[in-house]
Motif scaffolding. Sequence first.
Motif, mmCIF file in Angstrom:
data_model
loop_
_atom_site.group_PDB
_atom_site.id
_atom_site.type_symbol
_atom_site.label_atom_id
_atom_site.label_comp_id
_atom_site.label_asym_id
_atom_site.label_seq_id
_atom_site.Cartn_x
_atom_site.Cartn_y
_atom_site.Cartn_z
ATOM 1 N N UNK A 30 42.259 -2.780 9.079
ATOM 2 C CA UNK A 30 43.442 -3.657 9.946
ATOM 3 C C UNK A 30 44.287 -2.908 11.456
ATOM 4 N N UNK A 31 43.983 -4.021 12.108
ATOM 5 C CA UNK A 31 44.638 -3.265 13.300
ATOM 6 C C UNK A 31 46.067 -3.214 13.472
ATOM 7 N N UNK A 32 46.525 -4.420 12.750
ATOM 8 C CA UNK A 32 48.194 -4.344 13.208
ATOM 9 C C UNK A 32 49.156 -4.468 11.305
ATOM 10 N N UNK A 33 50.228 -4.198 11.794
ATOM 11 C CA UNK A 33 50.839 -4.397 9.769
ATOM 12 C C UNK A 33 52.014 -5.401 10.607
ATOM 13 N N UNK A 34 52.280 -6.121 9.466
ATOM 14 C CA UNK A 34 53.213 -7.119 9.364
ATOM 15 C C UNK A 34 54.824 -6.838 9.213
ATOM 16 N N UNK A 35 56.086 -6.754 9.983
ATOM 17 C CA UNK A 35 57.349 -7.224 9.558
ATOM 18 C C UNK A 35 57.776 -7.939 9.517
ATOM 19 N N UNK A 36 59.148 -7.815 8.603
ATOM 20 C CA UNK A 36 60.324 -8.964 8.511
ATOM 21 C C UNK A 36 60.972 -9.350 9.982
ATOM 22 N N UNK A 37 61.752 -8.499 10.763
ATOM 23 C CA UNK A 37 62.576 -8.459 11.395
ATOM 24 C C UNK A 37 62.035 -7.818 12.661
ATOM 25 N N UNK A 38 62.503 -7.599 13.914
ATOM 26 C CA UNK A 38 62.292 -7.535 14.671
ATOM 27 C C UNK A 38 62.923 -5.830 15.537
ATOM 28 N N UNK A 39 63.525 -5.850 14.610
ATOM 29 C CA UNK A 39 64.919 -4.797 14.214
ATOM 30 C C UNK A 39 63.480 -3.606 13.682
ATOM 31 N N UNK A 40 63.232 -4.219 12.557
ATOM 32 C CA UNK A 40 61.906 -3.033 11.921
ATOM 33 C C UNK A 40 60.812 -2.529 12.531
ATOM 34 N N UNK A 41 60.736 -3.451 13.927
ATOM 35 C CA UNK A 41 60.052 -3.079 14.611
ATOM 36 C C UNK A 41 60.289 -1.741 15.455
ATOM 37 N N UNK A 42 60.928 -2.566 15.759
ATOM 38 C CA UNK A 42 61.973 -1.787 17.028
ATOM 39 C C UNK A 42 61.939 -0.432 16.774
ATOM 40 N N UNK A 43 63.081 -0.375 15.475
ATOM 41 C CA UNK A 43 63.341 1.536 14.714
ATOM 42 C C UNK A 43 61.633 2.137 14.723
ATOM 43 N N UNK A 44 60.454 1.048 14.456
ATOM 44 C CA UNK A 44 59.087 2.235 14.608
ATOM 45 C C UNK A 44 58.712 2.062 16.190
ATOM 46 N N UNK A 45 59.213 1.206 17.140
ATOM 47 C CA UNK A 45 58.734 2.085 18.416
ATOM 48 C C UNK A 45 59.563 2.913 18.813
ATOM 49 N N UNK A 46 60.964 3.213 18.175
ATOM 50 C CA UNK A 46 61.763 4.297 18.644
ATOM 51 C C UNK A 46 61.704 5.591 18.397
ATOM 52 N N UNK A 47 60.200 5.900 16.714
ATOM 53 C CA UNK A 47 60.194 6.807 15.853
ATOM 54 C C UNK A 47 61.144 7.108 15.139
ATOM 55 N N UNK A 48 62.467 5.969 14.952
ATOM 56 C CA UNK A 48 63.292 6.191 14.357
ATOM 57 C C UNK A 48 63.130 5.958 12.823
ATOM 58 N N UNK A 49 61.876 5.143 12.412
ATOM 59 C CA UNK A 49 61.493 5.194 11.148
ATOM 60 C C UNK A 49 60.132 5.454 11.201
ATOM 61 N N UNK A 50 59.597 5.715 9.926
ATOM 62 C CA UNK A 50 58.413 6.152 8.718
ATOM 63 C C UNK A 50 57.980 4.568 9.218
ATOM 64 N N UNK A 51 56.383 4.981 9.902
ATOM 65 C CA UNK A 51 55.330 3.151 9.383
ATOM 66 C C UNK A 51 54.443 2.654 10.509
ATOM 67 N N UNK A 52 53.713 2.085 10.386
ATOM 68 C CA UNK A 52 52.938 1.579 10.737
ATOM 69 C C UNK A 52 52.858 0.452 11.620
ATOM 70 N N UNK A 53 52.224 0.362 12.650
ATOM 71 C CA UNK A 53 52.505 -1.211 13.921
ATOM 72 C C UNK A 53 51.719 -1.177 14.033
ATOM 73 N N UNK A 54 50.253 -0.124 14.913
ATOM 74 C CA UNK A 54 48.885 -0.373 15.423
ATOM 75 C C UNK A 54 48.370 0.666 15.096
ATOM 76 N N UNK A 55 46.612 -0.052 14.865
ATOM 77 C CA UNK A 55 45.738 1.088 14.405
ATOM 78 C C UNK A 55 45.379 1.859 15.603
ATOM 79 N N UNK A 56 45.542 1.431 17.169
ATOM 80 C CA UNK A 56 45.349 2.018 18.076
ATOM 81 C C UNK A 56 46.044 4.302 18.035
ATOM 82 N N UNK A 57 47.307 4.002 17.760
ATOM 83 C CA UNK A 57 48.180 5.102 17.505
ATOM 84 C C UNK A 57 47.867 6.164 15.630
#
Length: 427
Positions: A30-57
């Motif tokens: 899977x290239x991508x991963x699903x999240x419930x809220x934009x806040x959840x996603x934002x935390x990943x982008x800020x390296x504030x939470x552990x998790x997957x969002x895009x397989x290029x990384x």
Amino acid sequence: MSDYKINTKCVQGGYTPGNGEPRQIPIIQSTTFKYATSEDMGKLFDLEADGYFYTRLQNPTNDYVAAKICDLEGGTAAMLTSSGQAANFYAVFNIANCGDHVVASSTIYGGTYNLFHVTMRKMGIEFTFVEPDCTDEELEAAFRPNTKAVFGETIANPALTVFDIERFAKAAHAHGVPLIIDNTFATPVNCRPFEWGCDIVTHSTTKYMDGHGAGVGGCIVDSGKFDWMAHADKFPGLCTPDDSYHGITYAEKFGQAGAFITKCTAQLMRDFGSIQSPQNAFLLNLGLESLHVRMARHCENGLAVAKFLKDHPKVSFVTYPGLEGDKYYDLAQKYMPNGTCGVVSFGVKGGRKAAETFMKHLKLAAIETHVADARTCCLHPASATHRQMNDAELVAAGITPDLVRMSCGIEDAADLIADIEQALAQV
Ligand SMILES: *Cc1c(COP(=O)(O)O)cnc(C)c1O
């Protein structure tokens, strides 16, 4: 799995399924991963939470396999890359930028030499190459105020020189920089460079780790031992805020154990995208499950072939660090007491023509631009990888026109020797 022996880690390290979960590592295609809220996603982008969002990384399949290699090397963090070339590029570029300088062994793999000497030089990074057997004075003279790392190979491909890890680690640390070692040929089964003072290990997993010629790949492992903050002036990329991640300072936020690999993933994987495909990571893990069994046989066959060649009247020389009397035998005994690798170099008396005749008559050993495979293969550098050089240039590069590089597989040694014997008889 840090309490288990390395043989057990090869089989079961990296992935521990929970109740009812798949026994084999799942391929997360899977290239991508699903999240419930934009806040959840934002935390990943800020390296504030552990998790997957895009397989290029990052991808979970890759991370299971990286965790196994990390465990095998005794490191604190690791990542897979699409190739060994990408691993060596990232490992160096993560800490050396335009205007910086690196000290490297002169006998490293030709592809790495070219990456450093030609391509990274164009990026403004300078390299000084020193002989692995250089004097202390020569090594000392190679360092500059802007030196950021020292680089070598445990066993060099194809020169088969053995790197004195402890000695180079001491010199690197005296200058406040880490030692990076490409451990492709030895593998962590035969040598764990972190135990001798090395700070970062790289691999072309394409070789013994995969072992079956199935997938190109690479890996970077951090020992977690290098204190970046103690040399903060040399490593601003790790020790000052990263504006592309809201001012995170990697060495502060992720500590010695995690800073190097987190920066390498967040910046270099994000921007260059040399990720290994999850399919290839799955195949790599199948190879790793038998690495300890295969390495023992590769070494057994390499030694048997080297011993046979040493006494053969049509052979001019044999280079194999596991062979008594070899220039690097003592260093190999120190760093790799259980065996070195399956690659043997030797000369066929009569020069270029004799080597070509010999190789033409081999039946089991295939002519390939590859090494460290379950199937025996061989290469005549003078007519392949070093074809553009004349005899004088070859000798200057440490490659005689009669040199054959034989990568002993895991077949029966008696069959390999019989094949070599009949081919030598045709010369
Ligand atoms: C093959 C090799 C590399 C390059 O790895 P690729 O996976 O082919 O990109 C780097 N270092 C060593 C020692 C190698 O043998």
